[in-house]
Design an enzyme around this catalytic site. Structure first.
Site, short mmCIF file in Angstrom:
data_model
loop_
_atom_site.label_atom_id
_atom_site.label_comp_id
_atom_site.label_asym_id
_atom_site.label_seq_id
_atom_site.Cartn_x
_atom_site.Cartn_y
_atom_site.Cartn_z
N ARG A 1 0.82 -1.21 -0.06
CA ARG A 1 -0.14 0.09 -0.03
C ARG A 1 0.74 1.11 -0.17
O ARG A 1 1.89 1.41 0.66
CB ARG A 1 -0.86 0.08 1.45
CG ARG A 1 -2.25 -1.11 1.29
CD ARG A 1 -3.03 -0.39 0.13
NE ARG A 1 -4.08 -1.13 -0.08
CZ ARG A 1 -4.28 -2.28 -0.96
NH1 ARG A 1 -3.24 -2.54 -1.55
NH2 ARG A 1 -5.45 -3.02 -1.07
N GLU B 1 -4.49 7.20 -5.12
CA GLU B 1 -4.79 6.48 -6.52
C GLU B 1 -5.78 7.04 -7.17
O GLU B 1 -6.94 7.22 -6.62
CB GLU B 1 -4.58 5.05 -6.34
CG GLU B 1 -3.57 4.57 -5.65
CD GLU B 1 -3.37 2.92 -5.32
OE1 GLU B 1 -4.48 2.33 -5.91
OE2 GLU B 1 -2.29 2.40 -5.03
N HIS C 1 -1.13 -0.02 -9.75
CA HIS C 1 -1.86 -0.88 -8.95
C HIS C 1 -2.34 -2.19 -9.79
O HIS C 1 -3.46 -2.50 -9.62
CB HIS C 1 -3.12 -0.30 -8.26
CG HIS C 1 -3.25 -0.97 -6.98
ND1 HIS C 1 -4.09 -0.20 -5.93
CD2 HIS C 1 -3.28 -2.09 -6.56
CE1 HIS C 1 -4.16 -1.24 -4.94
NE2 HIS C 1 -3.78 -2.49 -5.34
#
Ligand code: NAD
Ligand code: 3PG
Length: 626
Positions: free
Chosen positions: A314, A343, A362
């Site tokens: 993360r 994000e 991601h």
């Protein structure tokens, strides 16, 4: 005399009781006997099916079928209405998972919803399925107005779900913790190797018309030390693969068992040891208050100059500004990042644009295989949860193993009934803040998981006197919020360990009782019950032994111990067509006083209760609804 209850505005529970029989309120608050169905097998001493359940206000509790595979759990009310449950899928989910959901409910795939759109849709939904891109905030739970029963996270990290709010609203959160592990580990290795050999930078360079062989000389991995930070599912798979590349692997994980690491040929070391000795550091811990920005100016300054960092966990575990400084001053030679604090990151992010940084959007879980796997894993979990089944991947409720649940089923009923009885014995104006539960069992204390029982006692105590519904998800929270402290004690007794529990005793301390005989010698309201032939029984009230099955309602009377008392009360009930299901008399001293416990199928009317109260030898009595 009948009872009504009202909730207290203070933090502790303050039941009040009225002395009239007009107790619609009380019924509304959910004590109707129809909440409970209990089916007994004629061939088995224990119930084959226990169905605990479902008032309009209190969503499930447990539904257990011991002779089939169905084991249900105390978290979500099974969907019983003829309309199919509505499941909102707010991010792209694999087709196999969607198909499974469609066989069960009405599926609404609405991607890219704004927070406001999500909040306005959610009150129509029983379940919500998200990936990491949807923020499931407190507003979402508030807007659902109690309809949302399950949030399914199609993946591992649940940092985008407000778990505290979910728990407060009694909403179960489940995730899909295993299906993307390999994909994430493979992506970590992909970033490690491509960073070491400048693959992304060289690719961009050649596509821009350059041929820079000297600029993109890499570093070798063999013989280098990799520190895996977080030796969980992904971390241990990364470690295994890195060893295959000839790296020395160490790991830091305060909660991982050392023997599991040792078996994988990995040394578990302290945080400082890991970051000061590693050439490569790969991050695999969850984002929690403890790990937030755990990589910061102070920790970067301790690292070996020239260290390389990979993050597929993360973004928030790194202070991104500090990383830019460490890259600029050369302490960190390179970073490869799949995840970011925000994000998508801002397009002008210095970190993303940094020439020593390799980035992916991601993508850790984004393989076809992982996405199909995750979709099926989460669809099964959500359908199971909506059906009231035990959730093996519950994030905000204790996971009670199926075999434990099955065994505890009748005790679950007993626990709720004792809570419900106990609170009805409290006199108005008393705040309940301390409850002690004593479990007598032949089992070793470690061999008895009582979380479910504690939750059900809490439910039994709180629901009749408040507007809260209590389930396995929110029981501890609700108790704490109301200032209700529940302590548990195990007493090991010499009986058969085949039965998990011999008896459960519920004591409510520092309260006045509306039935003085319900007080034990130490002044606490004390009631005890057992399971007999699969059915919960009340076996002790204060210091009096009784034996009455906890089905229907119960009248407790203290009277002079003299002949004819059973007949007198029995006649009053018979005249009003109230059926007695069970009767038991307990006394301490012969011909002095006794307690009569009478199980009744129907609720006696006001006059019947008045007549019982006027029988001269009756010193006190109380009518209790289960
Ligand atoms: N990039 C992606 O697409 C992707 C895919 C899967 C998982 N993830 C993320 O990767 C991380 C790991 O996932 P997992 O499935 O291995 O989870 P996991 O729960 O199996 O492992 C996490 C490990 O971190 C450990 N840990 C907790 N606090 C720690 C601390 N302060 N220091 C060191 N270790 C600590 C835990 O003990 C546990 O062993 C999660 O953050 C998850 O969200 C990302
Ligand atoms: O925690 C996870 O499972 C990963 O970060 C995957 O997230 P995603 O489902 O948004 O790809």
């Amino acid at each position: 005399m009948a009872s009504t209850f009202s909730s207290s505005s203070s933090t502790s529970l303050s039941p009040t009781f009225s002395i009239n029989n007009n107790n619609n309120n009380y019924k509304l608050l959910g004590s109707c006997p129809s909440q409970l169905s209990f089916f007994r097998s004629s061939t088995n001493r224990f119930p084959l099916n226990v169905k605990l359940s479902v008032s309009t206000r209190s969503r499930i509790n447990a539904s257990i079928t011991t002779n089939t595979k169905t084991i249900r759990n105390a978290a979500v009310e099974p969907t019983t209405s003829s309309t199919k449950p509505r499941i909102l899928v707010s991010e792209k989910l694999g087709e196999a998972g969607l198909n499974l959901l469609r066989t069960f409910g009405e599926v609404d795939c609405s991607y890219d919803l704004s927070p406001d759109q999500l909040c306005s849709k959610i009150s129509q939904c029983d379940a919500l399925i998200v990936r990491s891109g949807t923020k499931v905030t407190r507003d979402v739970f508030e807007s659902s107005k109690g309809r949302l029963k399950v949030v399914g996270r199609a993946g591992v990290g649940i940092d985008n779900v407000d778990l505290q709010a979910a728990t407060e609203f009694g909403c179960l959160v489940v995730n899909a913790p295993t299906a993307n592990t390999i994909a994430a580990a493979e992506h970590g290795i992909a970033l490690l190797t491509s960073m070491a050999r400048n693959v992304a930078q060289a690719d961009a360079s050649i596509k821009s018309g350059k041929w820079q062989r000297n600029k993109y000389v890499g570093v070798s991995l063999v013989g280098k030390t990799l520190a895996v930070m977080g030796f969980g599912k992904v971390g241990s798979e990364v470690a295994r693969r890195a060893k295959g590349l000839g790296m020395t692997v160490i790991a830091h994980d305060p909660y991982a068992p050392a023997d599991r690491a040792r078996a994988a040929g990995v040394d578990l070391v302290s945080f400082d040891q890991a970051i000061t000795t590693a050439n490569f550091i790969s991050l695999h811990m969850p984002l929690t208050p403890t790990t937030s920005k755990i990589f910061n100016d102070a920790t970067f300054s301790k690292m070996k100059p020239g260290v390389r960092i990979i993050n597929v966990a993360r973004g928030g575990v790194i202070d991104e500004d500090a990383l830019v400084r460490a890259l600029d001053n050369g302490v960190v030679a390179q970073a490869a990042l799949d995840v970011f604090t925000k994000e998508p990151p801002p397009s002008d992010s210095r970190l993303v644009q940094h020439e020593k940084v390799t980035v992916t959007p991601h993508l850790g879980a984004s393989t076809k295989e992982a996405q199909e796997g995750v979709a099926v894993e989460i669809a099964e979990a959500v359908v199971g949860a909506l059906s009231g089944e035990l959730s093996a991947t519950a994030v905000n409720a204790p996971m009670v193993p199926a075999e434990v649940l099955s065994e505890l089923a009748p005790y679950v009923l007993l626990a709720e009934k004792l809570g419900r009885l106990g609170v009805q014995l409290v006199a108005g104006g008393s705040g309940i803040n301390s409850v002690k539960v004593v479990y007598r069992s032949a089992r070793d204390p470690d061999d008895l998981d009582t979380r479910l029982l504690r939750a059900m006692i809490t439910k039994g105590i709180i629901e009749p006197i408040s507007s809260s519904f209590v389930n396995l998800v929110n029981a501890d929270f609700t108790a704490k919020q109301r200032g209700l402290r529940i302590s548990e004690e195990r007493v090991v007794v010499d009986s058969s360990p085949a039965h998990p529990i011999e008896s459960i005793q519920v004591q409510l301390s520092n309260v006045n009782s509306r039935f003085a005989s319900g007080l034990s010698e130490d002044g606490n309201i004390s009631i005890e019950g057992k399971v007999k032939y699969g059915i919960p029984h009340l076996t002790q009230v204060g210091s009096f032994s009784v034996d009455v099955s906890l089905e229907g309602n119960v009248i407790l009377c203290r009277q002079v111990d003299q002949p004819g008392m059973i007949g007198k009360v029995g006649n009053i009930l018979a005249e009003r067509n109230v059926n007695v299901s069970f009767m038991s008399v307990g006394r301490t001293v012969k011909r002095t006083e006794a307690i009569m416990a009478i199980g009744v199928d129907e609720k006696p009317d006001k006059d019947a209760l008045k007549d019982i109260g006027e029988v001269p030898a009756i010193e006190e009595f109380v009518f209790l609804e289960l």
